[in-house]
Design an enzyme around this catalytic site. Structure first.
Site: not given
Ligand code: GDG
Length: 484
Positions: A184, A392
């Site tokens: 990821h 990222d």
């Molecule tokens: C890893 C990789 C890759 C965030 N704050 C809140 C919240 N979130 C949710 C977002 C989104 C998820 O969490 C975060 O996803 P990301 O992709 O931005 O980042 P990582 O957590 O670092 O994930 C990344 C991912 O895996 C998938 O393969 O894209 O690059 O690092 O869904 O909306 N959700 C809620 N409250 C929050 O305050 N409910």
């Protein structure tokens, strides 16, 4: 991985069976899917957050299968009884990990060595003695506990940097099933990969998989470059690597989101009125929104500096714009995460100290998770999605922001060139997050963009995010794993 609102694994306590005991009754489907991730997703949550849960949720519910991983508790005994819970056709299996092993495996090698190195931050690596051994030990015990559950026709799908060595341990135990791996986070260039302690051993382990999936072409290329430099004995072609014993398929599988679900959520009325309400007679203000786990890879200090620069150099926006940053705490036990927290708090305070007035607070900074059904409408109401990680794997928030927009009056996505998502989302305003003045100029452009251009850019982004959604991600990975 993705953030969950309830403590992961807490739902697994319904039933337990002793390690090495009788096999639990599993779905009779011919070819089951066995998902292995650090934590078992909360399948009881009404709305899953992130692409992993939604994409895999659909696949595993169709095929039936097992979801195996750490049970989420920190006071267990590594190798102790597994906790099993049935959710429709899915059997969730949680393995306990002792506090010492959690510290070495999760906080130590996974999050203080692999995470910073794979995010191009060798300066933040903290190699504590015993962390690699703990990482290997936990992987070994997980393999030993998983192996007796497997059936001959199972398709095994392992996720992320916590579990790189798992297949070599499964193979040693006699596992012949097809095993796929999806990373990821970014895969770093060879110079950085070779700065990882025991990198040769980790890459040898990866060569025990049948399919290696990366988020972007860049990541897959980095992996192949490492092999060219450090493993001259393997033969590499466009999408295959041939070792003495195995042909491994390599490809990119950009993760997506469930667009229909997130778009529907964004159209709901905001139930948290404190975030929705505007003071009486207030000037209509445009909102810039950022949503990230509080992580040094997400570029938050640079983002606050760019917002400061916007207000300084484009005074037309003074009192007319606000910046809402939601940044729930994660991995608080790791020192680098405390440092970033302090820095971000200081910067948020400094922008407000500099520009705020009695009726205007330019920065709203929320350091706790916000419910998903509040997050989505907040994104819809925001004129700019401000997503500027320094590095990222993909970044799902960028895709969620696009899904949340009203196509007739959409906001503008300002996206870092260092997010995996930038490889596909080329109709966003792509920025270099380190170039503060240029980011501020792009914010100004986003805030003043004419409706016609906003609609055009959004339509192209939405088409892409809809076509490459979470289901397509899971389906294409599983198709490749089956060898179709
Ligand atoms: C890893 C990789 C890759 C965030 N704050 C809140 C919240 N979130 C949710 C977002 C989104 C998820 O969490 C975060 O996803 P990301 O992709 O931005 O980042 P990582 O957590 O670092 O994930 C990344 C991912 O895996 C998938 O393969 O894209 O690059 O690092 O869904 O909306 N959700 C809620 N409250 C929050 O305050 N409910």
């Amino acid at each position: 991985m993705t953030l969950q609102s309830s403590p992961p694994g807490s739902h697994l306590l319904a039933k337990s069976w002793a390690a090495g005991g009788a096999e639990p009754s599993l779905s009779p489907a011919q070819q089951r899917l066995v998902v292995v991730s650090n934590r078992v997703a909360d399948l009881t949550a009404p709305v899953q957050s992130g692409g992993l849960a939604t994409g895999l949720g659909a696949a595993i519910n169709t095929l039936g299968g097992v979801w195996f991983g750490w049970d989420g508790n920190r006071d267990g005994k590594t190798g102790g009884p597994l906790k099993v819970c049935q959710h429709g056709p899915v059997t969730c299996v949680g393995a306990p990990i002792s506090p010492e092993d959690f510290s070495a495996y999760y906080l130590g090698f996974a999050n203080s060595v692999l995470w910073p190195l794979f995010h191009y931050r060798p300066d933040l690596v903290d190699i504590s003695s015993g962390s690699f051994d703990g990482y290997m030990r936990v992987n070994e015990v997980l393999a030993q506990q998983l192996f007796p559950i497997l059936k001959p026709d199972d398709l095994i799908w392992v996720h992320d940097y916590h579990l790189i060595p798992l297949p070599s341990m499964l193979r040693k135990l006699g596992c012949r099933q097809r095993i796929g791996y999806f990373l990821h986070i970014p895969f770093p260039p060879p110079e950085l990969m070779s700065a990882t302690p025991h990198h040769g051993c980790l890459v040898d382990a990866l060569l025990n998989y049948d399919l290696l999936g990366f988020q972007t072409d860049g990541d897959a290329e980095n992996f192949k470059s490492y092999l060219r430099k450090h493993k001259p004995e393997v033969t590499i072609s466009q999408k295959r690597v041939q070792t003495e014993t195995r042909t491994i398929r390599i490809d990119r599988f950009p993760i997506g989101i469930d667009v229909t679900e997130f778009s529907a959520l964004s159209r709901q009325r905001l139930r948290d009125t404190s975030l929705a309400e505007k003071p009486k007679n207030a000037t209509p203000r445009k909102r810039i929104i950022g949503v990230d786990r509080l992580d040094y890879s997400k570029g938050l200090p640079e983002r606050f500096r760019a917002f400061h620069d916007l207000l300084q150099r484009y005074p037309a926006h003074l009192r007319k714009v606000s910046f809402l940053q939601i940044a729930p705490l994660t991995r608080a036990e790791v020192e680098a995460y405390n440092d970033i927290r302090v820095e971000v708090e200081q910067l948020a305070g400094s922008v407000n100290g500099h520009f705020a007035d009695l009726d205007w607070t330019p920065v709203q900074y929320i350091c706790r998770p916000i419910a998903r059904d509040i997050l989505a409408p907040l994104m819809r109401q925001s004129a700019v999605g401000f997503i500027t990680p320094l590095r990222d794997g993909m970044n799902l928030v960028a895709k969620e922001y696009v899904a949340a927009q009203d196509p007739d009056d959409p906001g503008v996505l300002v996206l870092s060139q260092f997010a995996g998502a930038a490889e596909e989302m080329t109709d966003a305003l792509i920025v270099n997050p380190y170039d503060i003045e240029s980011v501020a100029a792009h914010l100004d452009r986003a805030l003043t963009m004419p409706l016609g251009e906003r609609r055009e850019r959004h339509a192209a982004l939405l088409r892409h995010v809809t076509e490459f959604d979470a289901k397509r991600w899971a389906d294409s990975f599983l198709e490749a794993l089956r060898g179709d």
